[in-house]
Design a protein around this motif. Structure first.
Motif, PDB file in Angstrom:
ATOM      1  N   LEU A 184      42.594  26.776  37.794  1.00  0.00           N
ATOM      2  CA  LEU A 184      43.917  26.552  37.225  1.00  0.00           C
ATOM      3  C   LEU A 184      44.852  25.995  38.298  1.00  0.00           C
ATOM      4  O   LEU A 184      44.685  26.286  39.481  1.00  0.00           O
ATOM      5  N   ASP A 185      45.834  25.197  37.852  1.00  0.00           N
ATOM      6  CA  ASP A 185      46.822  24.748  38.824  1.00  0.00           C
ATOM      7  C   ASP A 185      47.821  25.879  39.080  1.00  0.00           C
ATOM      8  O   ASP A 185      47.745  26.949  38.460  1.00  0.00           O
ATOM      9  N   ASP A 186      48.744  25.669  40.012  1.00  0.00           N
ATOM     10  CA  ASP A 186      49.650  26.749  40.431  1.00  0.00           C
ATOM     11  C   ASP A 186      50.477  27.276  39.263  1.00  0.00           C
ATOM     12  O   ASP A 186      50.669  28.496  39.133  1.00  0.00           O
ATOM     13  N   LEU A 187      50.964  26.385  38.410  1.00  0.00           N
ATOM     14  CA  LEU A 187      51.797  26.819  37.280  1.00  0.00           C
ATOM     15  C   LEU A 187      50.978  27.612  36.273  1.00  0.00           C
ATOM     16  O   LEU A 187      51.390  28.680  35.811  1.00  0.00           O
ATOM     17  N   GLU A 188      49.786  27.092  35.934  1.00  0.00           N
ATOM     18  CA  GLU A 188      48.929  27.798  34.990  1.00  0.00           C
ATOM     19  C   GLU A 188      48.523  29.156  35.529  1.00  0.00           C
ATOM     20  O   GLU A 188      48.477  30.145  34.800  1.00  0.00           O
ATOM     21  N   ARG A 189      48.215  29.222  36.842  1.00  0.00           N
ATOM     22  CA  ARG A 189      47.796  30.486  37.426  1.00  0.00           C
ATOM     23  C   ARG A 189      48.925  31.512  37.368  1.00  0.00           C
ATOM     24  O   ARG A 189      48.708  32.680  37.027  1.00  0.00           O
ATOM     25  N   ALA A 190      50.145  31.086  37.702  1.00  0.00           N
ATOM     26  CA  ALA A 190      51.283  32.005  37.668  1.00  0.00           C
ATOM     27  C   ALA A 190      51.518  32.528  36.254  1.00  0.00           C
ATOM     28  O   ALA A 190      51.762  33.722  36.049  1.00  0.00           O
ATOM     29  N   GLU A 191      51.421  31.633  35.251  1.00  0.00           N
ATOM     30  CA  GLU A 191      51.625  32.056  33.862  1.00  0.00           C
ATOM     31  C   GLU A 191      50.511  33.006  33.420  1.00  0.00           C
ATOM     32  O   GLU A 191      50.766  34.002  32.739  1.00  0.00           O
ATOM     33  N   PHE A 192      49.262  32.692  33.819  1.00  0.00           N
ATOM     34  CA  PHE A 192      48.155  33.546  33.400  1.00  0.00           C
ATOM     35  C   PHE A 192      48.242  34.915  34.068  1.00  0.00           C
ATOM     36  O   PHE A 192      47.912  35.932  33.450  1.00  0.00           O
ATOM     37  N   GLU A 193      48.681  34.977  35.321  1.00  0.00           N
ATOM     38  CA  GLU A 193      48.791  36.267  35.998  1.00  0.00           C
ATOM     39  C   GLU A 193      49.868  37.136  35.356  1.00  0.00           C
ATOM     40  O   GLU A 193      49.737  38.366  35.333  1.00  0.00           O
ATOM     41  N   ARG A 194      50.918  36.510  34.836  1.00  0.00           N
ATOM     42  CA  ARG A 194      51.900  37.299  34.087  1.00  0.00           C
ATOM     43  C   ARG A 194      51.266  37.850  32.811  1.00  0.00           C
ATOM     44  O   ARG A 194      51.518  38.992  32.423  1.00  0.00           O
ATOM     45  N   HIS A 195      50.444  37.028  32.172  1.00  0.00           N
ATOM     46  CA  HIS A 195      49.710  37.507  30.984  1.00  0.00           C
ATOM     47  C   HIS A 195      48.718  38.587  31.375  1.00  0.00           C
ATOM     48  O   HIS A 195      48.565  39.588  30.666  1.00  0.00           O
ATOM     49  N   LEU A 196      48.044  38.418  32.522  1.00  0.00           N
ATOM     50  CA  LEU A 196      47.022  39.363  32.962  1.00  0.00           C
ATOM     51  C   LEU A 196      47.610  40.756  33.168  1.00  0.00           C
ATOM     52  O   LEU A 196      46.951  41.763  32.923  1.00  0.00           O
ATOM     53  N   ALA A 197      48.857  40.804  33.611  1.00  0.00           N
ATOM     54  CA  ALA A 197      49.494  42.099  33.872  1.00  0.00           C
ATOM     55  C   ALA A 197      49.694  42.907  32.598  1.00  0.00           C
ATOM     56  O   ALA A 197      49.845  44.132  32.650  1.00  0.00           O
ATOM     57  N   THR A 198      49.655  42.252  31.442  1.00  0.00           N
ATOM     58  CA  THR A 198      49.900  42.948  30.176  1.00  0.00           C
ATOM     59  C   THR A 198      48.698  42.927  29.247  1.00  0.00           C
ATOM     60  O   THR A 198      48.812  43.339  28.094  1.00  0.00           O
ATOM     61  N   GLY A 214      55.699  36.024  48.378  1.00  0.00           N
ATOM     62  CA  GLY A 214      56.839  36.926  48.484  1.00  0.00           C
ATOM     63  C   GLY A 214      57.104  37.768  47.255  1.00  0.00           C
ATOM     64  O   GLY A 214      58.112  38.479  47.198  1.00  0.00           O
ATOM     65  N   GLN A 215      56.220  37.735  46.267  1.00  0.00           N
ATOM     66  CA  GLN A 215      56.419  38.497  45.032  1.00  0.00           C
ATOM     67  C   GLN A 215      55.168  39.306  44.712  1.00  0.00           C
ATOM     68  O   GLN A 215      54.048  38.803  44.812  1.00  0.00           O
ATOM     69  N   TYR A 216      55.383  40.558  44.322  1.00  0.00           N
ATOM     70  CA  TYR A 216      54.257  41.408  43.953  1.00  0.00           C
ATOM     71  C   TYR A 216      53.806  41.100  42.533  1.00  0.00           C
ATOM     72  O   TYR A 216      54.630  40.967  41.613  1.00  0.00           O
ATOM     73  N   VAL A 217      52.479  40.992  42.350  1.00  0.00           N
ATOM     74  CA  VAL A 217      51.876  40.735  41.052  1.00  0.00           C
ATOM     75  C   VAL A 217      50.987  41.936  40.701  1.00  0.00           C
ATOM     76  O   VAL A 217      50.171  42.370  41.527  1.00  0.00           O
ATOM     77  N   ASP A 222      46.767  29.513  24.460  1.00  0.00           N
ATOM     78  CA  ASP A 222      45.785  30.579  24.261  1.00  0.00           C
ATOM     79  C   ASP A 222      45.422  31.161  25.621  1.00  0.00           C
ATOM     80  O   ASP A 222      44.433  30.776  26.228  1.00  0.00           O
ATOM     81  N   SER A 223      46.218  32.092  26.089  1.00  0.00           N
ATOM     82  CA  SER A 223      46.014  32.647  27.430  1.00  0.00           C
ATOM     83  C   SER A 223      44.673  33.331  27.557  1.00  0.00           C
ATOM     84  O   SER A 223      44.048  33.289  28.621  1.00  0.00           O
ATOM     85  N   HIS A 224      44.201  33.970  26.473  1.00  0.00           N
ATOM     86  CA  HIS A 224      42.938  34.704  26.550  1.00  0.00           C
ATOM     87  C   HIS A 224      41.770  33.802  26.954  1.00  0.00           C
ATOM     88  O   HIS A 224      40.855  34.243  27.640  1.00  0.00           O
ATOM     89  N   ALA A 225      41.807  32.540  26.540  1.00  0.00           N
ATOM     90  CA  ALA A 225      40.679  31.638  26.781  1.00  0.00           C
ATOM     91  C   ALA A 225      40.627  31.128  28.214  1.00  0.00           C
ATOM     92  O   ALA A 225      39.689  30.426  28.579  1.00  0.00           O
TER      93      ALA A 225
END
Length: 245
Positions: A16-30, A192-195, A3-6
Motif C-alpha cells: 500500500l502507498d503511505d495514504l492507503e496504509r495510514a487509512e487501513f491502520e485506522r481501520h485496523l485499530a477498530t 510521531g503518532q501512536y497507532v 472495501d478496507s477488509h479486502a
C-alpha cells in the motif's frame, strides 16, 4: 477506501502507498477480523523461509495469467457469522488455515520477464509461529521496555523486532494482570503518532503487534477499558520503549 477488509493481504505484503496504509491502520485499530487476517498472513510469510525452488508444471503460467483479471481476494468474514466463532482454539485454527492458503498463493510469483517461479515446501513439517519467526530472525533486535513507577518491580517487558519480517512482538515476565475490566493495549510509534497495535494476550507471555513494525520508531503499553477500540493511548501508559539502531 471502498472495501478496507479486502486490503489485509496488500497491507501484510507492504504493497500500500503511505495514504492507503495510514487509512487501513485506522481501520485496523477498530477491526479484530482484519487484525486476525494480518497476523495469519504474517505467519504464512514466515513459513516461506522454509521453502525451496522447484520447476513449475508447463501449464502453470497460462493458468495463473488467465485468472488474474477475474479472481478477486475475498475479505474476512465479519458480523454475525464471525460472532459465532468464539473459542480461542477456533480462532487459531482459522488463522492457521488462512496462513496456509496465503502461503500457497504467495508461492506463485509472476516475474517481470513473463516467467513464473514456483516454490514448494520442503519435506520437513516444522513451522514457526509469527512470534517464533520474529525471535529467530537473523536481524532480530531486542529492546527493554521502561516500565512506569508503580508496576511490580519484578516485572519485565521486552520488545523484539525484525525489520526484514516487518513484525514485532512483546514478551513479558511477571507482568501483573490489568485491573478488572481493563486490558493492556499495545502501540507502535510511527511519524510521531501512536497507532493501536492490539491488546496484549492474557493467556500468554508473548504477543505479536498488529501492523507493520519496520518503520516504527518506538512502542508503548497502556491500560485501556476492555472491549473498546482506542485510537490513542490513555493517560495510563505503563511502559514505553524507543527503537535504537
Amino acid at each position: 477506501m471502498s472495501d478496507s477488509h479486502a486490503l489485509s493481504g496488500a497491507y501484510a505484503l507492504d504493497a500500500l502507498d503511505d495514504l492507503e496504509r495510514a487509512e487501513f491502520e485506522r481501520h485496523l485499530a477498530t477491526c479484530p477480523a482484519c487484525r486476525d487476517e494480518v497476523d495469519g498472513l504474517a505467519e504464512a510469510a514466515s513459513m516461506m523461509t522454509e521453502m525451496s525452488l522447484t520447476v513449475p508444471p508447463p501449464e502453470l503460467r497460462d493458468r495463473v495469467l488467465s485468472g488474474i483479471a477475474t479472481v478477486r481476494p475475498m475479505p474476512p468474514v465479519v458480523g454475525e457469522v464471525r460472532a459465532e466463532v468464539t473459542s480461542l482454539a477456533d480462532r487459531r485454527d482459522r488463522r492457521r488455515f488462512r496462513g496456509l492458503l496465503a502461503a500457497a498463493a504467495a508461492a506463485v510469483v509472476v516475474a517481470g520477464t513473463g516467467g513464473v517461479v514456483w516454490t514448494a515446501a520442503q519435506d520437513d513439517t516444522s513451522t514457526y509461529t509469527a512470534a517464533e519467526a520474529v525471535q529467530n530472525a537473523d536481524d532480530a533486535q531486542r529492546f527493554r521496555v521502561q516500565l512506569a513507577e508503580g508496576v511490580d518491580p519484578d516485572a519485565e517487558a521486552t520488545v523484539i523486532r525484525s525489520e526484514d519480517l516487518n513484525r514485532a512482538i512483546v514478551t513479558t515476565v511477571d507482568m501483573p494482570p490489568a485491573p478488572e475490566g481493563y486490558v493492556y493495549e499495545l502501540w507502535l510509534l510511527r511519524d510521531g503518532q501512536y497507532v493501536a497495535a492490539g491488546p496484549m494476550a492474557t493467556d500468554s507471555d508473548e504477543t505479536v503487534f498488529s501492523g507493520q513494525a519496520a518503520d516504527a520508531t518506538g512502542a508503548a503499553i497502556s491500560i485501556e477499558e476492555a472491549g473498546t477500540q482506542p485510537v490513542e493511548p490513555s493517560d495510563a501508559v505503563v511502559g514505553t520503549v524507543e527503537f535504537q539502531a
